[in-house]
Write a protein that holds these residues in place. Structure first.
Motif, PDB file in Angstrom:
ATOM      1  N   PRO A  57      -1.691   1.272   2.713  1.00 49.01           N
ATOM      2  CA  PRO A  57      -0.373   1.147   2.065  1.00 49.01           C
ATOM      3  C   PRO A  57      -0.249  -0.069   1.142  1.00 49.01           C
ATOM      4  O   PRO A  57       0.420   0.017   0.106  1.00 49.01           O
ATOM      5  CB  PRO A  57       0.575   1.040   3.265  1.00 49.01           C
ATOM      6  N   LEU A  61       1.505   0.055  -2.481  1.00 48.47           N
ATOM      7  CA  LEU A  61       2.827  -0.531  -2.659  1.00 48.47           C
ATOM      8  C   LEU A  61       2.792  -1.919  -3.286  1.00 48.47           C
ATOM      9  O   LEU A  61       3.694  -2.286  -4.038  1.00 48.47           O
ATOM     10  CB  LEU A  61       3.555  -0.593  -1.310  1.00 48.47           C
ATOM     11  N   PHE A  93      -1.754   8.195   1.369  1.00 49.50           N
ATOM     12  CA  PHE A  93      -0.564   7.348   1.236  1.00 49.50           C
ATOM     13  C   PHE A  93      -0.247   7.193  -0.243  1.00 49.50           C
ATOM     14  O   PHE A  93      -1.034   6.656  -1.024  1.00 49.50           O
ATOM     15  CB  PHE A  93      -0.775   5.987   1.881  1.00 49.50           C
ATOM     16  N   SER A  98       5.827   7.089   0.708  1.00 51.77           N
ATOM     17  CA  SER A  98       6.453   5.855   1.199  1.00 51.77           C
ATOM     18  C   SER A  98       7.966   5.880   1.061  1.00 51.77           C
ATOM     19  O   SER A  98       8.660   5.105   1.723  1.00 51.77           O
ATOM     20  CB  SER A  98       5.899   4.641   0.432  1.00 51.77           C
TER      21      SER A  98
END
Length: 310
Positions: A57, A61, A93, A98
């Protein structure tokens, strides 16, 4: 163990027990969670599921393209299989994934898709969009959707906050023994043996040049390490140099291993190196003879160390 490349690919309808996380490194803290997952599944006749993610992640992100992982997907899958868990889901992901709200994730993913009756998470678990939901929120969702939340407390993890980040930091400093203590097994790198420059042969220490296909795999700090491998079913130890070989004018990083008491050709073989101990920094020597003498000392140290720790 069945491996699924997305949550959507999982189709079973049997009630399940689930745990969620990237599980990078599968360190001793992770292992405690998976042991409890396996035992609870057996005791309650539930399907055991581990939901993991790739890419990490933080890569998506926080755009941390430089983040290196402790395990490749292949390594992680192989280790998880040994735990006895029935199902591994490696969910891609993405930013879209998310953005799922905590409610959507619980209702649509955990309840409707995975059919959970129990979920095991760490005491500090956060989830949902912007990770704004906590284990307390999960417990409330459990009351609504009829599933139990099993919390892994810090005390259950022996009051040691073992994290993949700490292990990465240790390896970046060359502290493989510290990393191994956290992991509960020797840190490993795997790859294909490819042709190098043949410099090791000229020094009477022929080396196997390891090529890693995954660019996201963490490589320990430059230096000389004592390593262990299984080659053709036999345990073999070696000296691995990670670095640029500055004494002989090297300009790019290589991973080269001189295997003790092994002389067969390894070209095009897949090899796993298990790191045991860091011996020294990589150095620039005044001559090839000085480098050769240093390697002799490294070998003597390695043989003595193995004898003492046998």
């Amino acid at each position: 163990m069945k491996v699924y490349n997305s949550i959507a690919a999982y189709k079973k309808t049997k009630p399940s027990i689930v745990t969620i996380g990237t599980f990078d490194g599968l360190h001793v803290g992770h292992q405690k969670i998976l042991k409890q997952l396996y035992k609870t599944a057996l005791a309650n006749e539930l399907e055991s599921i581990l939901v993991s993610f790739f890419p990490h992640p933080r890569m998506v992100l926080q755009k941390e393209s430089s983040l290196k992982l402790l395990n490749t997907i292949e390594e992680r899958t192989h280790m998880i299989e040994k735990t006895g868990i029935s199902n591994l889901i490696v969910q891609p992901f993405t930013k879209e994934f998310s953005r799922l709200s905590a409610l959507d994730f619980v209702r649509d993913v955990l309840v409707n898709q995975l059919h959970i009756k129990k979920i095991i998470v760490g005491y500090d678990h956060q989830f949902g969009r912007n990770r704004n939901a906590t284990i307390d929120d999960l417990i409330e969702f459990g009351k609504t959707y009829d599933f139990e939340v099993i919390e892994i407390t810090a005390q259950q993890l022996e009051n040691v906050s073992i994290s993949s980040t700490k292990i990465r930091n240790a390896l970046n400093e060359g502290a493989v023994q510290t990393a191994n203590n956290y992991l509960g097994y020797p840190f490993m790198i795997s790859g294909l043996i490819v042709k190098g420059k043949g410099i090791g042969k000229t020094l009477e220490f022929p080396t196997a040049n390891l090529h890693l296909k995954e660019d996201y795999k963490l490589i320990p700090k430059n230096g000389v390490y004592l390593v262990q491998s299984i080659i053709s079913g036999k345990e073999v130890f070696g000296l691995t140099n990670i670095g640029t070989n500055p004494t002989v004018g090297g300009t790019y990083k290589t991973i080269e291993t001189y295997f003790l008491d092994y002389s067969n050709d390894l070209y095009q073989k897949e090899i796993q190196l298990n790191f045991i101990k860091r011996i020294r920094e990589e150095k620039t020597f005044e001559s090839k003879d000085a480098l050769k003498n240093a390697i002799k000392k490294d070998e003597l140290f390695a043989r003595n160390y193995l004898k003492i720790n046998d």
